[in-house]
Design a protein around this motif. Structure first.
Motif, PDB file in Angstrom:
ATOM      1  N   TYR A  96       0.826  -1.205   0.000  1.00  0.00           N
ATOM      2  CA  TYR A  96       0.000   0.000   0.000  1.00  0.00           C
ATOM      3  C   TYR A  96       0.866   1.263   0.000  1.00  0.00           C
ATOM      4  O   TYR A  96       0.500   2.260  -0.596  1.00  0.00           O
ATOM      5  CB  TYR A  96      -0.933   0.013   1.223  1.00  0.00           C
ATOM      6  CG  TYR A  96      -2.198  -0.798   1.043  1.00  0.00           C
ATOM      7  CD1 TYR A  96      -3.371  -0.198   0.612  1.00  0.00           C
ATOM      8  CD2 TYR A  96      -2.213  -2.163   1.320  1.00  0.00           C
ATOM      9  CE1 TYR A  96      -4.541  -0.932   0.463  1.00  0.00           C
ATOM     10  CE2 TYR A  96      -3.378  -2.907   1.166  1.00  0.00           C
ATOM     11  CZ  TYR A  96      -4.537  -2.291   0.748  1.00  0.00           C
ATOM     12  OH  TYR A  96      -5.695  -3.017   0.592  1.00  0.00           O
ATOM     13  N   HIS A  97       2.014   1.190   0.696  1.00  0.00           N
ATOM     14  CA  HIS A  97       2.921   2.347   0.716  1.00  0.00           C
ATOM     15  C   HIS A  97       3.730   2.404  -0.565  1.00  0.00           C
ATOM     16  O   HIS A  97       3.919   3.466  -1.148  1.00  0.00           O
ATOM     17  CB  HIS A  97       3.839   2.279   1.937  1.00  0.00           C
ATOM     18  CG  HIS A  97       3.076   2.303   3.223  1.00  0.00           C
ATOM     19  ND1 HIS A  97       2.502   3.456   3.707  1.00  0.00           N
ATOM     20  CD2 HIS A  97       2.761   1.318   4.090  1.00  0.00           C
ATOM     21  CE1 HIS A  97       1.863   3.176   4.834  1.00  0.00           C
ATOM     22  NE2 HIS A  97       2.000   1.888   5.081  1.00  0.00           N
ATOM     23  N   SER A 119       1.608   3.531  -3.346  1.00  0.00           N
ATOM     24  CA  SER A 119       0.753   4.594  -2.839  1.00  0.00           C
ATOM     25  C   SER A 119       0.334   5.648  -3.878  1.00  0.00           C
ATOM     26  O   SER A 119      -0.839   6.008  -3.968  1.00  0.00           O
ATOM     27  CB  SER A 119       1.453   5.236  -1.647  1.00  0.00           C
ATOM     28  OG  SER A 119       0.968   6.508  -1.430  1.00  0.00           O
ATOM     29  N   LEU A 163      -2.559   4.531  -6.292  1.00  0.00           N
ATOM     30  CA  LEU A 163      -3.743   3.841  -5.798  1.00  0.00           C
ATOM     31  C   LEU A 163      -5.018   4.678  -5.807  1.00  0.00           C
ATOM     32  O   LEU A 163      -6.118   4.141  -5.942  1.00  0.00           O
ATOM     33  CB  LEU A 163      -3.491   3.303  -4.379  1.00  0.00           C
ATOM     34  CG  LEU A 163      -2.391   2.249  -4.291  1.00  0.00           C
ATOM     35  CD1 LEU A 163      -2.210   1.799  -2.852  1.00  0.00           C
ATOM     36  CD2 LEU A 163      -2.723   1.047  -5.170  1.00  0.00           C
ATOM     37  N   ASP A 171      -3.659   1.632   8.190  1.00  0.00           N
ATOM     38  CA  ASP A 171      -3.012   2.848   7.717  1.00  0.00           C
ATOM     39  C   ASP A 171      -3.978   4.005   7.964  1.00  0.00           C
ATOM     40  O   ASP A 171      -5.179   3.862   7.724  1.00  0.00           O
ATOM     41  CB  ASP A 171      -2.726   2.697   6.214  1.00  0.00           C
ATOM     42  CG  ASP A 171      -2.100   3.942   5.629  1.00  0.00           C
ATOM     43  OD1 ASP A 171      -0.873   4.063   5.700  1.00  0.00           O
ATOM     44  OD2 ASP A 171      -2.846   4.795   5.112  1.00  0.00           O
ATOM     45  N   ARG A 183      -5.754   4.924   4.652  1.00  0.00           N
ATOM     46  CA  ARG A 183      -6.429   3.856   3.899  1.00  0.00           C
ATOM     47  C   ARG A 183      -7.258   2.930   4.788  1.00  0.00           C
ATOM     48  O   ARG A 183      -8.006   2.116   4.282  1.00  0.00           O
ATOM     49  CB  ARG A 183      -5.405   3.000   3.141  1.00  0.00           C
ATOM     50  CG  ARG A 183      -4.472   3.770   2.226  1.00  0.00           C
ATOM     51  CD  ARG A 183      -5.197   4.469   1.108  1.00  0.00           C
ATOM     52  NE  ARG A 183      -4.252   4.939   0.092  1.00  0.00           N
ATOM     53  CZ  ARG A 183      -4.571   5.760  -0.891  1.00  0.00           C
ATOM     54  NH1 ARG A 183      -5.791   6.238  -0.992  1.00  0.00           N
ATOM     55  NH2 ARG A 183      -3.678   6.126  -1.778  1.00  0.00           N
ATOM     56  N   LEU A 201      -5.977  -2.585   6.007  1.00  0.00           N
ATOM     57  CA  LEU A 201      -5.402  -2.968   4.717  1.00  0.00           C
ATOM     58  C   LEU A 201      -5.751  -4.420   4.410  1.00  0.00           C
ATOM     59  O   LEU A 201      -5.558  -5.300   5.246  1.00  0.00           O
ATOM     60  CB  LEU A 201      -3.886  -2.764   4.759  1.00  0.00           C
ATOM     61  CG  LEU A 201      -3.462  -1.345   5.155  1.00  0.00           C
ATOM     62  CD1 LEU A 201      -1.941  -1.234   5.192  1.00  0.00           C
ATOM     63  CD2 LEU A 201      -4.053  -0.295   4.213  1.00  0.00           C
TER      64      LEU A 201
END
Lengths: 182, 354
Positions: free
Chosen positions: A101-102, A105, A108, B159, B162, B165
């Motif tokens: 996700y990072h 990032s 996304l 996060d 977000r 996750l």
């Protein structure tokens, strides 16, 4: 000519069926054709997964077009933890780990936005684990910095959004305090 | 006690209580997707890592008392036969995907079968909770308590921007899928449902048949769930879902009244004919049973049939599924053998209540 099935709508589809050498003609409207299974639609049997992968790929073509050659390394994005590359992610539609996700990032937002009706940020439950409040405070501090920069640059519309986000976070910190005392 | 207790009965203990609006909403369900912060997701993690996770949850949570003396039983997929897996899927205690990761997946199932915590499905954890009737808010509260209870010992992948996750982008944020199972025979009979489904889809909710494939809804049973998990709080998602379900309940009740008024004896005939066929037939396939049971349930709801408890109908819905029949017979059955056994089980159950 009206549809042979419903007798109401005009027949827009015409089929020839040959069974044991005997030919029959069929004149039907689209609705009846679908209902009676005379037509197969390509979107049928299309899984959510196919759909998602399609969305991601659509997105990547955009990225590629914008950046052209100097930014080809976009394709080489690779998660340091699980070693998943961005193109693998686009292919499978599944992240490999939290770190992905990072790593991905910057790319996304458009994906999340499509999947979640324009939303890209979480509003909702926050884990109760220790330090949760500290996380929030750190986030508030970061947002304040961003708010100042935005005001300096006279980006007031964006600043208003950030200001609201700070308010939201501050109320969350307050909730946590109340929770601790109870 | 072993996992066999979960297969002996088709009706889960939690189903025996009547929930709000139980004439139309059979159950409410909340599912949360959660992952551990420092582990790769099950879709890419090596087996050793997944086995460690499985062992951790068995060690820490199996037989650990939770609320109201409920305890969780650890059910590893590797120990189940294929028929047993099918039974648990038919009871909605595990998902088909969980059974595919057979060596590295398990589920922690509560004694009353209300809660199932699936380990190493698509995400490390899938916490699901069922309640009878229409009560999503209560279900959410209870699910959050379990979530907090688990979190005392693990660090979730989360996060700030977000949210939770997840392996798939469709679950990120709240990780929550809320749903209600609804019996909508009058909306189907009057074809109103066809008009309503696209409208509901527009609101970010998904409608699908619970049994049967594609758009076909066997037994007039539908599941309505949220599609969006990001950018809306759990409470708001549920409020939207409840609003739509409430509308469906009202329309269904209205149409039931109208059908009774307009069709009169013809509706009664349809209902009692179904009861007759269920009570005396010798061969019945899944599709027919689903339709007949739906008619009989409608008859019970309208007060036309008085001697058949709703629980028996719910039980028969699950009991007549292919996995359950074969578990009952203790062997693999051909489709024809299943149709014969199915009819005989239904006869037996209905003669018991007469």
């Amino acid at each position: 000519m009206n549809c042979q099935k419903c007798q109401v709508r005009p027949a827009t589809l015409h089929f020839k069926q040959v069974v044991n050498g005997k030919q029959t003609d069929l004149h039907v409207c689209e609705v009846c054709a679908k209902e009676n299974g005379y037509m197969t639609y390509p979107e049928e049997g299309f899984s959510l997964h196919d759909l998602l992968t399609g969305l991601f790929n659509l997105d990547s073509s955009k990225i590629d077009n914008i950046h052209e050659s100097p930014f080809q390394q976009v394709k080489e994005l690779k998660c340091p933890t699980c070693k998943m590359t961005f193109s693998q992610f686009k292919h499978t539609g599944k992240f490999g780990c939290a770190q992905c996700y990072h790593t991905f990032s910057d790319h996304l937002d458009p994906i999340f936005s499509r999947v979640h009706s324009g939303n890209t940020r979480h509003l909702g439950k926050i884990p109760k684990r220790k330090g949760g409040k500290l996380h929030l405070k750190k986030q508030i501090a970061d947002y304040r910095k961003r708010l100042n920069t935005l005001i300096e640059n006279e980006a007031f519309e964006e600043a208003a959004v950030v200001r609201d986000e700070i308010k939201e976070l501050e109320s969350k910190v307050k909730e946590k305090k109340d929770g601790d005392e109870a | 006690m072993t996992y066999e207790q979960f297969m002996d009965k088709a009706t889960s203990p939690w189903m025996l209580k009547n929930g709000p609006d139980h004439d139309i909403v059979l159950s409410s369900r909340i599912r949360l997707a959660r992952n551990l912060a420092d582990k790769r997701f099950p879709t890419v993690a090596p087996s050793e890592e997944l086995e460690e996770i499985m062992e951790f949850f068995q060690r820490e949570y199996e037989h650990t008392p939770y609320h109201d003396n409920e305890t969780f039983h650890f059910v590893p997929m590797s120990q189940l036969s294929s028929i047993e897996k099918r039974v648990l899927i038919e009871k909605h205690l595990i998902s088909p995907l969980l059974t595919k990761n057979k060596e590295t997946a398990a589920s922690l199932i509560s004694t009353n079968e209300q809660v199932s915590i699936m380990i190493n499905e698509e995400d490390h954890l899938r916490i699901q909770l069922y309640d009878p009737g229409f009560q999503l808010e209560k279900s959410l509260k209870k699910t959050f308590e379990i979530d907090d209870w688990i979190e005392e010992k693990v660090n979730y992948a989360f996060d700030e921007s977000r949210g939770y996750l997840t392996s798939c982008p469709t679950n990120v944020g709240t990780g929550m899928r809320a749903s209600v199972m609804m019996h909508l025979p009058a909306l189907v009979l009057t074809k109103q449902i066809n008009r309503m489904i696209p409208a509901i889809n527009h609101l970010g909710l998904v409608v699908r048949g619970i049994y049967g494939e594609g758009s076909e809804a066997l037994g007039n049973l539908f599941q309505i769930s949220n599609q969006i998990t990001l950018g809306k709080s759990e409470e708001n998602i549920i409020r939207d879902l409840e609003g739509v379900a409430q509308q469906l309940i009202e329309h269904e009740r209205l149409q039931r009244g109208r059908l009774l008024e307009n069709l009169g004896t013809r509706l009664e005939d349809r209902i009692f004919r179904s009861l007759g066929l269920l009570t005396y037939s010798r061969i019945m396939n899944t599709k027919e049973v689903a339709g007949r049971l739906s008619n009989v349930r409608l008859g019970v709801d309208l007060g036309l049939i008085k001697n058949v408890p709703r629980n028996v109908l719910t039980e028969l819905t699950v009991l007549t599924q292919p996995g359950f029949l074969q578990y009952h017979a203790q062997k693999t059955l051909t489709p024809t053998e299943r149709d014969i056994l199915r009819a005989s089980i239904i006869r037996e159950k209905l003669h018991e209540v007469e």
